[in-house]
Design a protein around this motif. Structure first.
Motif, PDB file in Angstrom:
ATOM      1  N   SER A 198       0.981  -1.774   0.411  1.00 19.58           N
ATOM      2  CA  SER A 198       0.006   0.287  -0.322  1.00 19.58           C
ATOM      3  C   SER A 198       1.080   1.191  -0.080  1.00 19.58           C
ATOM      4  O   SER A 198       0.410   2.147  -0.936  1.00 19.58           O
ATOM      5  CB  SER A 198      -0.292   0.382   1.069  1.00 19.58           C
ATOM      6  OG  SER A 198      -1.559  -1.194   1.031  1.00 19.58           O
ATOM      7  N   ILE A 199       2.152   1.712   0.836  1.00 22.74           N
ATOM      8  CA  ILE A 199       2.801   2.619   1.098  1.00 22.74           C
ATOM      9  C   ILE A 199       3.179   2.761  -0.189  1.00 22.74           C
ATOM     10  O   ILE A 199       3.783   3.608  -1.514  1.00 22.74           O
ATOM     11  CB  ILE A 199       3.572   2.272   1.724  1.00 22.74           C
ATOM     12  CG1 ILE A 199       3.623   2.470   2.801  1.00 22.74           C
ATOM     13  CG2 ILE A 199       5.380   2.848   1.847  1.00 22.74           C
ATOM     14  CD1 ILE A 199       5.324   2.265   4.357  1.00 22.74           C
ATOM     15  N   GLY A 200       3.118   1.444  -1.162  1.00 21.02           N
ATOM     16  CA  GLY A 200       3.832   0.866  -2.401  1.00 21.02           C
ATOM     17  C   GLY A 200       3.013   1.786  -3.741  1.00 21.02           C
ATOM     18  O   GLY A 200       3.630   2.717  -4.739  1.00 21.02           O
ATOM     19  N   GLY A 201       2.047   1.486  -3.668  1.00 21.39           N
ATOM     20  CA  GLY A 201       0.987   2.018  -3.981  1.00 21.39           C
ATOM     21  C   GLY A 201       0.617   3.904  -3.921  1.00 21.39           C
ATOM     22  O   GLY A 201      -0.025   4.027  -5.762  1.00 21.39           O
ATOM     23  N   VAL A 202       0.666   3.935  -3.005  1.00 20.00           N
ATOM     24  CA  VAL A 202       0.479   5.188  -2.433  1.00 20.00           C
ATOM     25  C   VAL A 202       1.491   6.745  -3.316  1.00 20.00           C
ATOM     26  O   VAL A 202       0.660   6.905  -3.878  1.00 20.00           O
ATOM     27  CB  VAL A 202       0.088   5.712  -1.274  1.00 20.00           C
ATOM     28  CG1 VAL A 202      -0.339   6.907  -0.972  1.00 20.00           C
ATOM     29  CG2 VAL A 202      -1.029   4.942  -0.569  1.00 20.00           C
ATOM     30  N   ALA A 203       2.810   6.043  -2.598  1.00 23.00           N
ATOM     31  CA  ALA A 203       3.930   6.649  -3.170  1.00 23.00           C
ATOM     32  C   ALA A 203       3.580   6.458  -4.737  1.00 23.00           C
ATOM     33  O   ALA A 203       4.658   8.048  -6.073  1.00 23.00           O
ATOM     34  CB  ALA A 203       5.291   5.896  -2.879  1.00 23.00           C
ATOM     35  N   THR A 204       3.329   5.634  -5.704  1.00 24.90           N
ATOM     36  CA  THR A 204       3.535   5.618  -6.864  1.00 24.90           C
ATOM     37  C   THR A 204       2.397   5.615  -7.965  1.00 24.90           C
ATOM     38  O   THR A 204       2.391   5.630  -8.845  1.00 24.90           O
ATOM     39  CB  THR A 204       4.448   4.693  -7.458  1.00 24.90           C
ATOM     40  OG1 THR A 204       3.750   3.235  -6.809  1.00 24.90           O
ATOM     41  CG2 THR A 204       5.912   4.079  -6.702  1.00 24.90           C
ATOM     42  N   ASN A 205       1.005   5.891  -6.983  1.00 22.71           N
ATOM     43  CA  ASN A 205       0.190   6.361  -7.221  1.00 22.71           C
ATOM     44  C   ASN A 205      -0.830   4.553  -8.345  1.00 22.71           C
ATOM     45  O   ASN A 205      -1.261   5.553  -9.107  1.00 22.71           O
ATOM     46  CB  ASN A 205      -0.539   7.152  -8.691  1.00 22.71           C
ATOM     47  CG  ASN A 205      -1.479   8.102  -9.147  1.00 22.71           C
ATOM     48  OD1 ASN A 205      -2.465   7.291  -8.213  1.00 22.71           O
ATOM     49  ND2 ASN A 205      -2.018   8.027  -9.690  1.00 22.71           N
ATOM     50  N   GLY A 206      -0.574   3.698  -7.586  1.00 21.03           N
ATOM     51  CA  GLY A 206      -0.595   2.548  -7.940  1.00 21.03           C
ATOM     52  C   GLY A 206       0.245   1.915  -9.040  1.00 21.03           C
ATOM     53  O   GLY A 206      -0.869   0.958 -10.384  1.00 21.03           O
ATOM     54  N   SER A 207       1.165   2.464  -9.032  1.00 18.69           N
ATOM     55  CA  SER A 207       2.162   1.828 -10.755  1.00 18.69           C
ATOM     56  C   SER A 207       2.509   0.443 -10.418  1.00 18.69           C
ATOM     57  O   SER A 207       2.023   0.292  -9.061  1.00 18.69           O
ATOM     58  CB  SER A 207       3.715   2.546 -11.233  1.00 18.69           C
ATOM     59  OG  SER A 207       3.948   2.502  -9.949  1.00 18.69           O
ATOM     60  N   ALA A 208       3.029  -0.320 -11.582  1.00 22.15           N
ATOM     61  CA  ALA A 208       3.807  -1.601 -11.753  1.00 22.15           C
ATOM     62  C   ALA A 208       5.314  -1.594 -10.491  1.00 22.15           C
ATOM     63  O   ALA A 208       5.623  -1.987  -9.741  1.00 22.15           O
ATOM     64  CB  ALA A 208       3.965  -2.113 -12.598  1.00 22.15           C
ATOM     65  N   SER A 209       5.556  -0.434 -10.361  1.00 19.79           N
ATOM     66  CA  SER A 209       7.205  -0.076  -9.412  1.00 19.79           C
ATOM     67  C   SER A 209       6.526  -0.493  -8.365  1.00 19.79           C
ATOM     68  O   SER A 209       7.257  -1.191  -7.273  1.00 19.79           O
ATOM     69  CB  SER A 209       7.910   0.719 -10.601  1.00 19.79           C
ATOM     70  OG  SER A 209       8.073   0.797 -11.680  1.00 19.79           O
TER      71      SER A 209
END
Length: 446
Positions: free
Chosen positions: A334-345
């Motif tokens: 979720s942190i990765g999704g929030v930081a990148t706006n849901g990107s694959a990275s």
């Protein structure tokens, strides 16, 4: 006496000779005076001969159920409390509780009264029923019946919670205050031998049910997990001061935690782990907060249940650790999704971070186990090995396919270094143990 009470109702609701306030005062005085005779003669039958006709015919004489009738019945029930004190008159209490609760249910469902009156009347009715049960239990041989019957006085609040009766904010406050009344009754009667323990447990459970309904009304599906998990944390923290109700609060906290985790899974905590293009950052933020609360709730519950059942503490902590591992993974993704706006990275970075945390947690548990002895060492060692096994399984069964590029390289390198470090540390530990247990040489005989 019954005829005089009917005259008061008719004078107010039909002929409008008396204002409502004067009618309530006069009705209470008549009821108290008539039941004073029942008290003096020690005749429950006389009291019932006043209460039952009033319950059956008062709505007919009044021309229906309105605010005046509802308030009148409550004043009447309150005025009869004193004459029941010191008497074992359970049937009269039941009749009076029905006499106040049933008209309120009908009025709330079909009367269309003002919101403020419904809220005040519902809470006063519940407080009156619970307070009367507490007062009368000292002289009753059926105190359990009194306490259980008082729960029925909360039904009008549930009727008011319907969307066609009260608006959402008002309904939320009403049901939440009802939950507070139940909790205060359960905790405030601690130490009273006249109140059966079962009644206090039922009141506490009723408060938990009302709190659950209040959360469901106030929060929509996306933020409901936050409410349930927050409630679990509050309740499990209060277990320390619950005394004889600690078992009940522990179970209630576990139910809140389970509902929160199920709701969290329903809003995307499971789907996000397998979708590279997850939901928008707003939904990810909700899951992120829910994961943080879930980790706290699961850890606190594991500690509480582990202390309660020390013989099964290892299994309890193992179950809590599995839940925490899932929530930690959800948190990282979720942190990765929030930081990148849901990107694959962001998805891959989150899974890589989760894998590293798994290995780091397992290494910390195993290294900590070296400093312990006895059952504590076995618990820490077993938990660390289980986490290591789960981390290796995730690394080869999921990360190997889901991660790509630098994320996969970092995950495998760090995992390998952690495993090598653990192997070296435990090899040195075994060597040291062998040296310590080596028998001392026996001096040669001269």
């Amino acid at each position: 006496v019954a005829a005089a009470l009917f005259d008061v109702i008719a004078s107010t609701s039909i002929y409008h000779w008396l204002p409502p306030i004067a009618a309530l005062l006069l009705g209470g005085a008549i009821g108290a005076g008539g039941l004073w005779m029942a008290h003096r003669w020690n005749s429950q039958t006389l009291g019932l001969m006043v209460s039952i006709p009033l319950l059956v015919f008062a709505p007919v004489v009044a021309g229906g159920v309105d605010e005046t009738l509802v308030a009148f019945m409550m004043v009447y029930a309150a005025s009869t409390l004193w004459m029941q004190t010191g008497r074992d008159w359970t049937p009269l209490y039941l009749v009076n509780t029905v006499a106040t609760t049933l008209p309120l249910i009908v009025f709330a469902a079909f009367g269309g009264g003002s919101d403020w009156f419904l809220v005040i009347a519902g809470l006063v009715n519940l407080a009156l029923a619970l307070g009367s049960a507490v007062v009368l239990s000292a002289s009753s041989t059926r105190a359990l019946v009194l306490g259980l019957a008082a729960v029925g006085a909360g039904v009008p609040l549930l009727v008011m919670a319907s969307e066609w009766v009260l608006t959402r904010p008002t309904a939320t406050v009403t049901v939440a205050l009802g939950a507070l009344v139940f909790v205060v009754a359960a905790l405030g009667t601690r130490g009273r031998a006249s109140i059966p323990f079962v009644c206090r447990v039922v009141w506490l459970i009723a408060g938990a049910v009302f709190a659950t309904i209040a959360l469901a009304i106030s929060m929509n599906g996306s933020v409901l997990p936050i409410g349930f998990l927050g409630a679990a944390i509050v309740v499990v923290a209060g277990t320390r001061w619950a005394d004889d109700l600690a078992d009940a609060t522990r179970i209630i906290a576990t139910v809140f935690g389970g509902l929160g985790l199920l709701a969290l899974a329903g809003v995307g905590a499971v789907a996000n782990l397998f979708m590279t293009n997850g939901p928008a950052s707003s939904a990810q933020a909700t899951v992120l907060v829910g994961a943080l609360l879930g980790i706290s709730a699961a850890t606190l519950l594991a500690r509480e249940w582990g202390e309660y059942a020390p013989t099964n503490a290892q299994l309890i902590w193992l179950a809590g650790g599995v839940i925490d591992l899932w929530l930690i993974t959800v948190l990282c993704v979720s942190i990765g999704g929030v930081a990148t706006n849901g990107s694959a990275s962001g998805f891959r970075a989150g899974h890589m971070a989760a894998t590293l945390i798994w290995f780091g947690s397992a290494a910390a548990a195993l290294m900590w186990a070296r400093t312990l002895t006895g059952p504590a060492r076995s618990l820490a060692l077993g938990t660390g090995l289980a986490v290591i096994a789960a981390a290796v399984a995730k690394l080869f069964l999921f990360d190997l396919a889901a991660l790509a590029g630098v994320f996969r390289v970092i995950a495998f390198i760090v995992a390998g270094l952690v495993l090598l470090s653990l192997g070296v540390a435990y090899a040195q530990s075994l060597t040291s143990d062998d040296a310590e247990t080596q028998p001392e040489p026996v001096p040669a005989a001269h």
